[in-house]
Write a protein that holds these residues in place. Structure first.
Motif, PDB file in Angstrom:
ATOM      1  N   GLY A  90       0.816  -1.219   0.000  1.00  0.00           N
ATOM      2  CA  GLY A  90       0.000   0.000   0.000  1.00  0.00           C
ATOM      3  C   GLY A  90       0.842   1.258   0.000  1.00  0.00           C
ATOM      4  N   ASP A  91       0.148   2.395   0.041  1.00  0.00           N
ATOM      5  CA  ASP A  91       0.828   3.692  -0.028  1.00  0.00           C
ATOM      6  C   ASP A  91       1.350   4.169   1.322  1.00  0.00           C
ATOM      7  OD1 ASP A  91       0.290   3.856  -2.745  1.00  0.00           O
ATOM      8  OD2 ASP A  91      -1.662   4.816  -2.421  1.00  0.00           O
ATOM      9  N   ASP A  92       0.829   3.609   2.413  1.00  0.00           N
ATOM     10  CA  ASP A  92       1.217   4.077   3.745  1.00  0.00           C
ATOM     11  C   ASP A  92       2.439   3.295   4.214  1.00  0.00           C
ATOM     12  OD1 ASP A  92       1.355   4.421   6.642  1.00  0.00           O
ATOM     13  OD2 ASP A  92      -0.617   5.369   6.468  1.00  0.00           O
ATOM     14  N   ILE A  93       3.578   3.961   4.263  1.00  0.00           N
ATOM     15  CA  ILE A  93       4.839   3.279   4.584  1.00  0.00           C
ATOM     16  C   ILE A  93       4.858   2.809   6.033  1.00  0.00           C
ATOM     17  CG2 ILE A  93       6.054   5.414   5.189  1.00  0.00           C
ATOM     18  CD1 ILE A  93       7.508   2.342   3.366  1.00  0.00           C
ATOM     19  N   TYR A  94       4.195   3.547   6.929  1.00  0.00           N
ATOM     20  CA  TYR A  94       4.184   3.122   8.329  1.00  0.00           C
ATOM     21  C   TYR A  94       3.371   1.846   8.496  1.00  0.00           C
ATOM     22  CZ  TYR A  94       3.757   3.132  13.388  1.00  0.00           C
ATOM     23  OH  TYR A  94       3.800   2.764  14.710  1.00  0.00           O
ATOM     24  N   LEU A  95       2.209   1.769   7.850  1.00  0.00           N
ATOM     25  CA  LEU A  95       1.410   0.547   7.910  1.00  0.00           C
ATOM     26  C   LEU A  95       2.164  -0.621   7.276  1.00  0.00           C
ATOM     27  CD1 LEU A  95      -2.241   1.710   7.071  1.00  0.00           C
ATOM     28  CD2 LEU A  95      -1.323   1.008   9.285  1.00  0.00           C
ATOM     29  N   ALA A  96       2.885  -0.342   6.193  1.00  0.00           N
ATOM     30  CA  ALA A  96       3.680  -1.396   5.548  1.00  0.00           C
ATOM     31  C   ALA A  96       4.740  -1.928   6.506  1.00  0.00           C
ATOM     32  CB  ALA A  96       4.340  -0.853   4.279  1.00  0.00           C
ATOM     33  N   GLU A  97       5.422  -1.027   7.203  1.00  0.00           N
ATOM     34  CA  GLU A  97       6.456  -1.443   8.160  1.00  0.00           C
ATOM     35  C   GLU A  97       5.863  -2.256   9.297  1.00  0.00           C
ATOM     36  OE1 GLU A  97       8.717  -1.497  11.728  1.00  0.00           O
ATOM     37  OE2 GLU A  97       6.959  -0.178  11.494  1.00  0.00           O
ATOM     38  N   ARG A  98       4.701  -1.816   9.821  1.00  0.00           N
ATOM     39  CA  ARG A  98       4.062  -2.531  10.924  1.00  0.00           C
ATOM     40  C   ARG A  98       3.570  -3.911  10.475  1.00  0.00           C
ATOM     41  NH1 ARG A  98       5.310  -1.882  15.645  1.00  0.00           N
ATOM     42  NH2 ARG A  98       7.209  -1.774  14.437  1.00  0.00           N
ATOM     43  N   ALA A  99       3.014  -3.971   9.252  1.00  0.00           N
ATOM     44  CA  ALA A  99       2.520  -5.249   8.733  1.00  0.00           C
ATOM     45  C   ALA A  99       3.662  -6.244   8.550  1.00  0.00           C
ATOM     46  CB  ALA A  99       1.792  -5.030   7.410  1.00  0.00           C
ATOM     47  N   LEU A 100       4.792  -5.772   8.067  1.00  0.00           N
ATOM     48  CA  LEU A 100       5.962  -6.642   7.917  1.00  0.00           C
ATOM     49  C   LEU A 100       6.466  -7.105   9.284  1.00  0.00           C
ATOM     50  CD1 LEU A 100       7.908  -4.810   5.086  1.00  0.00           C
ATOM     51  CD2 LEU A 100       7.269  -7.232   5.045  1.00  0.00           C
ATOM     52  N   TYR A 101       6.424  -6.192  10.238  1.00  0.00           N
ATOM     53  CA  TYR A 101       6.960  -6.494  11.570  1.00  0.00           C
ATOM     54  C   TYR A 101       6.223  -7.658  12.232  1.00  0.00           C
ATOM     55  CZ  TYR A 101       8.165  -5.924  16.490  1.00  0.00           C
ATOM     56  OH  TYR A 101       8.578  -6.149  17.779  1.00  0.00           O
ATOM     57  N   VAL A 102       4.879  -7.727  12.054  1.00  0.00           N
ATOM     58  CA  VAL A 102       4.101  -8.746  12.780  1.00  0.00           C
ATOM     59  C   VAL A 102       4.151 -10.121  12.110  1.00  0.00           C
ATOM     60  CG1 VAL A 102       2.550  -6.983  13.716  1.00  0.00           C
ATOM     61  CG2 VAL A 102       1.913  -8.201  11.621  1.00  0.00           C
ATOM     62  N   ILE A 103       4.669 -10.191  10.880  1.00  0.00           N
ATOM     63  CA  ILE A 103       4.804 -11.506  10.229  1.00  0.00           C
ATOM     64  C   ILE A 103       6.027 -12.204  10.815  1.00  0.00           C
ATOM     65  CG2 ILE A 103       5.178 -12.732   8.061  1.00  0.00           C
ATOM     66  CD1 ILE A 103       3.803 -10.436   6.616  1.00  0.00           C
ATOM     67  N   ARG A 104       5.791 -13.282  11.530  1.00  0.00           N
ATOM     68  CA  ARG A 104       6.885 -13.973  12.210  1.00  0.00           C
ATOM     69  C   ARG A 104       7.733 -14.760  11.211  1.00  0.00           C
ATOM     70  NH1 ARG A 104       2.536 -14.729  15.627  1.00  0.00           N
ATOM     71  NH2 ARG A 104       2.202 -16.851  14.882  1.00  0.00           N
ATOM     72  N   PRO A 105       9.003 -14.999  11.551  1.00  0.00           N
ATOM     73  CA  PRO A 105       9.913 -15.701  10.633  1.00  0.00           C
ATOM     74  C   PRO A 105       9.366 -17.029  10.106  1.00  0.00           C
ATOM     75  CG  PRO A 105      11.159 -14.776  12.451  1.00  0.00           C
ATOM     76  CD  PRO A 105       9.708 -14.543  12.768  1.00  0.00           C
ATOM     77  N   GLU A 106       8.697 -17.793  10.961  1.00  0.00           N
ATOM     78  CA  GLU A 106       8.214 -19.100  10.512  1.00  0.00           C
ATOM     79  C   GLU A 106       7.103 -18.990   9.463  1.00  0.00           C
ATOM     80  OE1 GLU A 106       6.183 -18.328  14.566  1.00  0.00           O
ATOM     81  OE2 GLU A 106       8.132 -17.975  13.600  1.00  0.00           O
ATOM     82  N   LYS A 107       6.520 -17.799   9.327  1.00  0.00           N
ATOM     83  CA  LYS A 107       5.511 -17.578   8.301  1.00  0.00           C
ATOM     84  C   LYS A 107       6.124 -17.227   6.945  1.00  0.00           C
ATOM     85  CE  LYS A 107       1.225 -18.157   9.682  1.00  0.00           C
ATOM     86  NZ  LYS A 107       0.258 -18.951   8.894  1.00  0.00           N
ATOM     87  N   LEU A 108       7.431 -17.041   6.911  1.00  0.00           N
ATOM     88  CA  LEU A 108       8.096 -16.662   5.666  1.00  0.00           C
ATOM     89  C   LEU A 108       8.405 -17.903   4.827  1.00  0.00           C
ATOM     90  CD1 LEU A 108      10.460 -13.908   7.103  1.00  0.00           C
ATOM     91  CD2 LEU A 108       8.392 -13.566   5.733  1.00  0.00           C
ATOM     92  N   THR A 109       7.370 -18.583   4.432  1.00  0.00           N
ATOM     93  CA  THR A 109       7.495 -19.776   3.590  1.00  0.00           C
ATOM     94  C   THR A 109       7.839 -19.355   2.160  1.00  0.00           C
ATOM     95  OG1 THR A 109       5.147 -19.703   3.064  1.00  0.00           O
ATOM     96  CG2 THR A 109       5.804 -21.001   4.995  1.00  0.00           C
ATOM     97  N   LYS A 110       8.071 -20.329   1.314  1.00  0.00           N
ATOM     98  CA  LYS A 110       8.390 -20.045  -0.086  1.00  0.00           C
ATOM     99  C   LYS A 110       7.288 -19.205  -0.732  1.00  0.00           C
ATOM    100  CE  LYS A 110       8.773 -22.389  -4.567  1.00  0.00           C
ATOM    101  NZ  LYS A 110       8.824 -23.688  -5.255  1.00  0.00           N
ATOM    102  N   ASP A 111       6.050 -19.566  -0.511  1.00  0.00           N
ATOM    103  CA  ASP A 111       4.929 -18.842  -1.111  1.00  0.00           C
ATOM    104  C   ASP A 111       4.897 -17.389  -0.645  1.00  0.00           C
ATOM    105  OD1 ASP A 111       2.343 -18.700  -2.594  1.00  0.00           O
ATOM    106  OD2 ASP A 111       1.563 -18.338  -0.579  1.00  0.00           O
ATOM    107  N   VAL A 112       5.088 -17.171   0.655  1.00  0.00           N
ATOM    108  CA  VAL A 112       5.081 -15.810   1.195  1.00  0.00           C
ATOM    109  C   VAL A 112       6.276 -15.025   0.665  1.00  0.00           C
ATOM    110  CG1 VAL A 112       5.230 -14.432   3.303  1.00  0.00           C
ATOM    111  CG2 VAL A 112       3.781 -16.471   3.237  1.00  0.00           C
ATOM    112  N   GLN A 113       7.433 -15.669   0.583  1.00  0.00           N
ATOM    113  CA  GLN A 113       8.610 -15.001   0.036  1.00  0.00           C
ATOM    114  C   GLN A 113       8.360 -14.513  -1.394  1.00  0.00           C
ATOM    115  OE1 GLN A 113      12.215 -17.383   0.385  1.00  0.00           O
ATOM    116  NE2 GLN A 113      11.595 -18.113   2.414  1.00  0.00           N
TER     117      GLN A 113
END
Length: 377
Positions: A245-268
Motif C-alpha cells: 500500500g501507499d502508507d509506509i508506516y502501515l507497511a512497516e508494521r505489517a511486515l513487523y508482525v509476520i513472524r519468521p516461521e511464516k516466511l514460507t516459499k509462497d510468502v517469500q
C-alpha cells in the motif's frame, strides 16, 4: 382580574422552568464495530487518578468482543472559588480511542460565572477531546487556572503567553473543564481499555480492524498484535496487501508482525512481487524482512537477483548483504551479481566484487569477469 394574573404568573413560571431545564446532552462518534451490545460488564478498578469512580463499563457484542467502554466521571468544576458537581460519562472505542461523552438530563457544563455551555461549545469540547496531540499534555493545571498573586498586587499568576499557547485547545472560559476531561480521556482509563481489548484479539478481529476506515485503529491493532497469536491465511493476505500500500508506516508494521516461521516459499514470492512494484523504503523493509526467513527459497534469490540492475546503490548493498547472511550459493544469482562489475557506480561494483570473492560456486566466465574488473581498477 385576579384570575388573569394567576394565569399570567403560571405561564411565566412554566416558561422559566422550560428554559432552565437541560435535556440529555450527547456527543458520540460511532465505534469501530457498531455492533449491538449484548451485555455491559462492570469492572472495578483502582484507578490512580483523582476521580472518585472505580468502575469501567465494557460493552460486549454477541461475539464476546468489546464494542466500546465508558466511565462515569463525578467531579466538581470550580470557577472563581465556587464549585458545582458535574456528572459526565466518557466513552472510549475498543482501541482506547476517544468516542465521546454524555451528560444525563438536568446536567450541564458551564464556563466562568457558571454560564452554561451553548451547543457550539459542546461541539468544540467534543472536537478538542478527540485530539491526542493536544498541547494540554504539556501543562499542569496550576499553569493554566488563574490564581491571584500572593503579593496581593492583583496580578494574574498565569502568564498571558501560557494562556495564549493553549487557547486553541480549550473551550474559552472553561480551562479547568477542558483540561480535566482531556487528561481523563488520555490517562489510565485509556490504557486499561487497550489492555483489555488486546487480550481478546484473534485473527478474525484483527482483519475487522484492518478493514475499518479509521487509520488510528489499523495502526493500533498492528502495534498491539499478540506475539503468540496464530496468523490465519486470511489475515496474512491482509498484511501482504498493506505491505504494497501507499502508507509506509502501515507497511512497516505489517511486515513487523509476520513472524519468521511464516516466511514460507509462497510468502517469500509474494513479497518479491511487492518488492518489484514498491518504492525505495518498502524495498528496503522487504529485504530486511526476508533476512529473518529460516531459509531463502532458490526462486526467491533468483527473482531478487534479477532486480539488482534496477536498484540504487544502497539497495544493492542491502540485497547482497541478504544473500551473504543467508549463505546463498546459486549459480544464476552469481551470474546476475557479476553483471554489476560493469556498473559505472564504483560503490555498486565494489560490493559485487566483495560478494563474488566470498562465493564457492564460481565458474570460469565469472572468474574472467573478476580478473577484468581488477585489471581495470
Amino acid at each position: 382580574m385576579n384570575g388573569l394574573l394567576k394565569i399570567f404568573f403560571l405561564l411565566l413560571f412554566f416558561q422559566v422552568v422550560t428554559e432552565t431545564k437541560h435535556p440529555e446532552i450527547t456527543r458520540l462518534h460511532q465505534p469501530s464495530f457498531p455492533e449491538q451490545t449484548e451485555k455491559i460488564i462492570p469492572h472495578y478498578i483502582n484507578f490512580s487518578d483523582t476521580i472518585h469512580s472505580d468502575t469501567l463499563y465494557e460493552y460486549v457484542a454477541k461475539s464476546g468482543f468489546p464494542v466500546m467502554y465508558s466511565r462515569k466521571i463525578p467531579t466538581a468544576v470550580c470557577i472563581d472559588d465556587e464549585c458545582r458537581p458535574v456528572n459526565i460519562e466518557l466513552y472510549w472505542n475498543n482501541t482506547g480511542r476517544y468516542l465521546g461523552y454524555k451528560l444525563p438530563e438536568g446536567e450541564f457544563l458551564s464556563k466562568t460565572k457558571h454560564k452554561p455551555f451553548v451547543a457550539e461549545e459542546y461541539d468544540r469540547l467534543h472536537a478538542l477531546l478527540g485530539d491526542p496531540l493536544s498541547a494540554l499534555a504539556h501543562y499542569s493545571i496550576s499553569e493554566l487556572v488563574k490564581t491571584k498573586d500572593t503579593t496581593n498586587t492583583g496580578v494574574d499568576a498565569v502568564s498571558t503567553a501560557t494562556i495564549a499557547a493553549v487557547m486553541d485547545y480549550i473551550v474559552p472560559g472553561a480551562v479547568y473543564t477542558s483540561y480535566t476531561l482531556w487528561h481523563i480521556v488520555y490517562g489510565e482509563t485509556k490504557r486499561e481499555t487497550e489492555l483489555r481489548t488486546s487480550k481478546k484479539l484473534n485473527s478474525e478481529q484483527v482483519i475487522k480492524f484492518l478493514d475499518t476506515d479509521a487509520l488510528e485503529d489499523k495502526v493500533w491493532v498492528l502495534n498491539h498484535f499478540p506475539k503468540d497469536m496464530q496468523i490465519s491465511d486470511g489475515l496474512l493476505t491482509k498484511l501482504l496487501k498493506l505491505i504494497s500500500g501507499d502508507d509506509i508506516y502501515l507497511a512497516e508494521r505489517a511486515l513487523y508482525v509476520i513472524r519468521p516461521e511464516k516466511l514460507t516459499k509462497d510468502v517469500q514470492l509474494q513479497l518479491i512481487q511487492r518488492f518489484r512494484k514498491s518504492g525505495y523504503l518498502q524495498k528496503k523493509l522487504i529485504a530486511e524482512k526476508l533476512s529473518e526467513a529460516p531459509v531463502l527459497a532458490p526462486e526467491t534469490t533468483e527473482l531478487l537477483a534479477n532486480e539488482l540492475e534496477n536498484l540504487n546503490a544502497l539497495l544493492v548493498k542491502n540485497v547482497l548483504d541478504l544473500f551473504q547472511n543467508q549463505e546463498v550459493e546459486n549459480i544464476q544469482v552469481n551470474n546476475e551479481v557479476a553483471l554489476l562489475l560493469k556498473n559505472e557506480n564504483r560503490y555498486i561494483a565494489s560490493h559485487a566484487l566483495k560478494f563474488l570473492e566470498s562465493r564457492q560456486m564460481l565458474d570460469k566466465k565469472i572468474s574472467r569477469q573478476i580478473n577484468k574488473y581488477q585489471k581495470r581498477n
